[in-house]
Write a protein that holds these residues in place. Sequence first.
Motif, mmCIF file in Angstrom:
data_model
loop_
_atom_site.group_PDB
_atom_site.id
_atom_site.type_symbol
_atom_site.label_atom_id
_atom_site.label_comp_id
_atom_site.label_asym_id
_atom_site.label_seq_id
_atom_site.Cartn_x
_atom_site.Cartn_y
_atom_site.Cartn_z
ATOM 1 N N THR A 22 -58.046 14.815 -1.077
ATOM 2 C CA THR A 22 -58.978 14.009 -0.422
ATOM 3 C C THR A 22 -59.077 14.371 1.182
ATOM 4 O OG1 THR A 22 -57.668 12.177 0.118
ATOM 5 C CG2 THR A 22 -59.150 11.810 -1.761
ATOM 6 N N HIS A 23 -57.847 14.704 1.640
ATOM 7 C CA HIS A 23 -57.973 15.241 3.155
ATOM 8 C C HIS A 23 -56.654 15.463 3.234
ATOM 9 C CE1 HIS A 23 -56.755 11.010 3.130
ATOM 10 N NE2 HIS A 23 -56.015 11.178 4.464
ATOM 11 N N HIS A 70 -54.160 14.956 5.534
ATOM 12 C CA HIS A 70 -52.704 14.408 5.967
ATOM 13 C C HIS A 70 -51.756 14.519 5.093
ATOM 14 C CE1 HIS A 70 -55.077 11.418 8.767
ATOM 15 N NE2 HIS A 70 -54.733 12.478 9.389
ATOM 16 N N ALA A 78 -59.692 21.851 -1.481
ATOM 17 C CA ALA A 78 -59.735 20.936 -0.453
ATOM 18 C C ALA A 78 -61.061 21.498 0.341
ATOM 19 C CB ALA A 78 -58.773 21.291 0.621
ATOM 20 N N SER A 79 -61.492 20.432 1.253
ATOM 21 C CA SER A 79 -62.783 21.050 2.074
ATOM 22 C C SER A 79 -62.409 22.067 2.699
ATOM 23 C CB SER A 79 -63.069 19.691 2.557
ATOM 24 O OG SER A 79 -62.223 19.469 3.814
ATOM 25 N N ASP A 128 -60.637 20.993 6.241
ATOM 26 C CA ASP A 128 -59.290 20.678 6.092
ATOM 27 C C ASP A 128 -58.289 21.645 5.481
ATOM 28 O OD1 ASP A 128 -60.064 18.109 7.098
ATOM 29 O OD2 ASP A 128 -59.168 16.947 5.341
ATOM 30 N N PRO A 177 -66.758 12.995 6.751
ATOM 31 C CA PRO A 177 -65.588 13.501 8.110
ATOM 32 C C PRO A 177 -65.358 12.244 8.958
ATOM 33 C CG PRO A 177 -67.981 14.519 8.350
ATOM 34 C CD PRO A 177 -67.773 13.953 6.984
ATOM 35 N N THR A 218 -60.495 12.473 8.886
ATOM 36 C CA THR A 218 -60.206 13.995 9.292
ATOM 37 C C THR A 218 -61.586 14.797 9.584
ATOM 38 O OG1 THR A 218 -59.789 14.718 7.041
ATOM 39 C CG2 THR A 218 -57.997 13.639 8.151
ATOM 40 N N GLN A 247 -62.345 15.181 5.654
ATOM 41 C CA GLN A 247 -62.308 14.326 4.700
ATOM 42 C C GLN A 247 -63.402 14.047 3.271
ATOM 43 O OE1 GLN A 247 -59.949 10.887 4.413
ATOM 44 N NE2 GLN A 247 -61.112 10.378 2.369
ATOM 45 N N HIS A 291 -60.905 6.930 3.539
ATOM 46 C CA HIS A 291 -62.343 6.626 4.330
ATOM 47 C C HIS A 291 -62.533 5.429 4.229
ATOM 48 C CE1 HIS A 291 -66.284 7.298 5.644
ATOM 49 N NE2 HIS A 291 -67.012 6.909 4.650
#
Length: 323
Positions: free
Chosen positions: A70-71, A73, A92-93, A96, A166, A169, A172, A188
């Motif tokens: 998802t992000h 972190h 991942a996006s 990120d 977003p 992050t 996200q 989120h």
Amino acid sequence: MAERISEGLYRIPVPLPGNPLRELNSYLLTGGERAVLIDTGFRQEACRQALLAGLDELGVNRRDVDVVLTHLHSDHAGLAPEVVGDTGWIYASGPDRDYLEHADDAHWARRDERFRAEGFPAELLAQNTANPARALAPGFTDRYRTLEPGAVVEAGARRLRCIPVPGHTPGQMCFWDEAEGILFTGDHVLFDISPNITSWLEMEDALGSYLDSLRAVRDLPVRLALPGHRGRGELAPRVDALLEHHARRLEELRAILRKEPGLTAYQAAGRMRWRIRASSWEDFPLAQKWFAVGECMAHLDYLRLRGLTARDWDGAVWHYRAL
């Protein structure tokens, strides 16, 4: 013990020792040629043992698992390289993924410099290297692949559409199973706590982006929202509550600056109200103080970009005043 949510969908609780978030909700989707794991936990032994035990309990071989993040972190991405090894992929996006692949010592030095310019004491930053944001991050891997906005992740019979949100992050994402009405919200939208919205080197207005991203998912016909931490709830009412929460925080910060113009972000954060077990700002755990100042910075960015505050440079740090 893994929790069965529905056919082919399970939650593996991953403990986060010493962290106020308590545990990560890692979601496993089965039924296809390869299983899909959404988020993983810190690169830390307690997380590793719980996650691998969950996979074993569900009869899943790690060599048959891909990870979808998802992000970025560390509590979500930390174990991803270990899970996929050399047989799987980490999706991942773009923003990120770029961060995960390039957040080196030089990046952290630039971030520390930004915090110093906002009044965070240099001696405390020097002690902050054990912060989970950097200490428990994933190790190097060449197994990343990019998820573009709108891309579809296939997990058995499920099709998860990637929705960029977003704010928490830069990249996200939520994952939307429209057929089942299930939204994987990551951090989120959380239902028991408010997600930390910090200032990012890569984003001019993290809070503004976050508020827009909340509105972007509010009216989805969600039957079940699955967050990255803690319990579940109804999406639209929670989005409304988060929007109201940040409106109150912005007004709180403006009131502080009207009363005491010229504060640094570090000083202003110390005057804000925080739900944490500490008797004073001086007693805040260092990592939580860092997160609190980052969140204050994001709110100051939002106010300044909308002409509601201004800042003045004294040659070493920024000082803020309400307009």
